[in-house]
Design a protein around this motif. Structure first.
Motif, short mmCIF file in Angstrom:
data_model
loop_
_atom_site.label_atom_id
_atom_site.label_comp_id
_atom_site.label_asym_id
_atom_site.label_seq_id
_atom_site.Cartn_x
_atom_site.Cartn_y
_atom_site.Cartn_z
N PHE A 1 13.69 -10.80 10.87
CA PHE A 1 13.69 -9.61 10.04
C PHE A 1 12.25 -9.12 9.99
O PHE A 1 11.35 -9.85 9.60
CB PHE A 1 14.21 -9.99 8.65
N TYR A 2 12.02 -7.86 10.41
CA TYR A 2 10.68 -7.32 10.50
C TYR A 2 10.47 -6.27 9.41
O TYR A 2 11.27 -5.35 9.25
CB TYR A 2 10.44 -6.71 11.88
N LEU A 3 9.35 -6.43 8.70
CA LEU A 3 9.06 -5.55 7.56
C LEU A 3 7.71 -4.88 7.74
O LEU A 3 6.72 -5.51 8.09
CB LEU A 3 9.06 -6.35 6.28
N CYS A 4 7.69 -3.59 7.47
CA CYS A 4 6.47 -2.79 7.53
C CYS A 4 6.06 -2.44 6.11
O CYS A 4 6.93 -2.24 5.25
CB CYS A 4 6.73 -1.54 8.36
N ALA A 5 4.77 -2.37 5.87
CA ALA A 5 4.28 -2.01 4.54
C ALA A 5 3.04 -1.14 4.66
O ALA A 5 2.40 -1.10 5.72
CB ALA A 5 3.95 -3.27 3.73
N SER A 6 2.71 -0.45 3.58
CA SER A 6 1.49 0.34 3.55
C SER A 6 0.85 0.22 2.18
O SER A 6 1.51 -0.15 1.20
CB SER A 6 1.77 1.80 3.89
N SER A 7 -0.44 0.52 2.12
CA SER A 7 -1.14 0.48 0.83
C SER A 7 -2.38 1.36 0.91
O SER A 7 -2.89 1.67 1.99
CB SER A 7 -1.54 -0.95 0.46
N PRO B 1 12.48 -0.74 4.41
CA PRO B 1 13.73 -1.49 4.27
C PRO B 1 13.90 -2.60 5.31
O PRO B 1 14.78 -3.44 5.16
CB PRO B 1 14.80 -0.42 4.44
N GLY B 2 13.07 -2.60 6.35
CA GLY B 2 13.14 -3.66 7.34
C GLY B 2 14.03 -3.35 8.53
O GLY B 2 14.93 -2.51 8.46
N THR B 3 13.74 -4.00 9.65
CA THR B 3 14.57 -3.96 10.85
C THR B 3 14.96 -5.38 11.21
O THR B 3 14.09 -6.25 11.32
CB THR B 3 13.82 -3.33 12.04
N ARG C 1 8.97 -8.86 -5.64
CA ARG C 1 10.29 -9.47 -5.58
C ARG C 1 11.05 -8.92 -4.38
O ARG C 1 10.77 -7.81 -3.92
CB ARG C 1 11.08 -9.22 -6.86
N GLN C 2 12.00 -9.70 -3.90
CA GLN C 2 12.78 -9.31 -2.74
C GLN C 2 14.25 -9.58 -3.03
O GLN C 2 14.64 -10.75 -3.17
CB GLN C 2 12.32 -10.06 -1.49
N ILE C 3 14.98 -8.51 -3.12
CA ILE C 3 16.42 -8.62 -3.22
C ILE C 3 16.96 -8.87 -1.83
O ILE C 3 16.42 -8.37 -0.84
CB ILE C 3 17.01 -7.34 -3.85
N HIS C 4 18.02 -9.62 -1.75
CA HIS C 4 18.55 -10.10 -0.47
C HIS C 4 18.64 -8.99 0.58
O HIS C 4 19.20 -7.93 0.34
CB HIS C 4 19.91 -10.73 -0.69
N SER C 5 18.01 -9.27 1.75
CA SER C 5 18.07 -8.39 2.91
C SER C 5 17.40 -7.03 2.71
O SER C 5 17.67 -6.09 3.46
CB SER C 5 19.53 -8.15 3.35
N GLN C 6 16.53 -6.93 1.71
CA GLN C 6 15.77 -5.71 1.51
C GLN C 6 14.28 -6.00 1.65
O GLN C 6 13.86 -7.15 1.71
CB GLN C 6 16.04 -5.12 0.12
N GLY C 7 13.47 -4.96 1.73
CA GLY C 7 12.03 -5.14 1.73
C GLY C 7 11.53 -5.53 0.35
O GLY C 7 12.13 -5.17 -0.66
N PRO C 8 10.45 -6.30 0.28
CA PRO C 8 9.89 -6.68 -1.03
C PRO C 8 9.49 -5.44 -1.84
O PRO C 8 9.15 -4.40 -1.28
CB PRO C 8 8.67 -7.51 -0.66
N GLN C 9 9.54 -5.62 -3.13
CA GLN C 9 9.18 -4.55 -4.06
C GLN C 9 8.01 -5.01 -4.91
O GLN C 9 8.05 -6.09 -5.51
CB GLN C 9 10.38 -4.22 -4.95
#
Lengths: 111, 113
Positions: free
Chosen positions: B88-94, B106-108, A37-45
């Motif tokens: 909006f740029y998002l980084c992730a790891s696993s 949190p994104g840039t 899920r993604q709350i507005h303007s946040q990274g997905p969870q």
């Protein structure tokens, strides 16, 4: 194109269970079903994932049909903080963790 | 606290300039990913890396470059060749295994004018 189909939006009353459907009729035997899920303007969870069996954690429950062609994410007692876009994604280890996001379902929890 | 950090949160650049977005994780994850999100859209994969010194193109790699010199770091450079860099740029790891739960930063938010 995303391999899943979700309704674009749904509303839920605070305190009630939210049941989010997802169709994945072309899912392969080695593909997991993931929910984020993604709350507005946040990274997905990350919320939960499953292969065949139903799964439950502190956030939600995942019900996968026996033929695996669809699933339902259940938020047992929705709160206002659960307002978010919910993504249903199928992916296998063969794809090295790559996730293909669709448009998701915008869930709005109302008081 | 373990997690993923991205900096800065907001970034403004002039057209024609390259810009590098930072992504650091202390989760000891092997795999890292970069996604782009445009308004009202889902995420699209730019690049991913399974191990240090190795990375692969995702669905929209044109105009971007990455490096993976350390396990905990996976910076993304948005080059002047990227036609529409504002996003909006998002980084992730696993971790790697049969299943991959990805944990996102949190994104840039990059704005190029």
């Amino acid at each position: 194109d995303a391999k899943t189909t979700q309704p674009p939006s749904m509303d839920c009353a605070e305190g009630r269970a939210a049941n989010l459907p997802c169709n994945h009729s072309t899912i392969s035997g080695n593909e997991y079903v993931y929910w984020y899920r993604q709350i507005h303007s946040q990274g997905p969870q990350y919320i939960i994932h499953g292969l065949k069996n139903n799964e439950t954690n502190e956030m939600a429950s995942l019900i996968i049909t026996e033929d695996r062609k669809s699933s339902t994410l259940i938020l047992p007692h929705a709160t206002l903080r659960d307002t978010a876009v919910y993504y249903c994604i199928v992916s296998s280890a063969d794809s090295w963790g790559k996730l293909q996001f669709g448009a998701g379902t915008q869930v709005v929890v109302t008081p | 606290d373990g997690g993923i950090t991205q900096s800065p949160k907001y970034l403004f650049r002039k057209e024609g300039q390259n810009v590098t977005l930072s992504c650091e994780q202390n989760l000891n994850h092997d795999a890292m990913y970069w996604y782009r999100q445009d308004p009202g859209q889902g995420l699209r994969l730019i690049y991913y890396s399974q191990i240090v010194n190795d990375f692969q193109k995702g669905d929209i790699a044109e105009g971007y470059s990455v490096s993976r010199e350390k396990k905990e770091s996976f910076p993304l450079t948005v080059t002047s060749a990227q036609k529409n860099p504002t996003a909006f740029y998002l980084c992730a790891s696993s971790n790697q295994g049969l299943s991959y739960e990805q944990y996102f930063g949190p994104g840039t938010r990059l704005t190029v004018t």
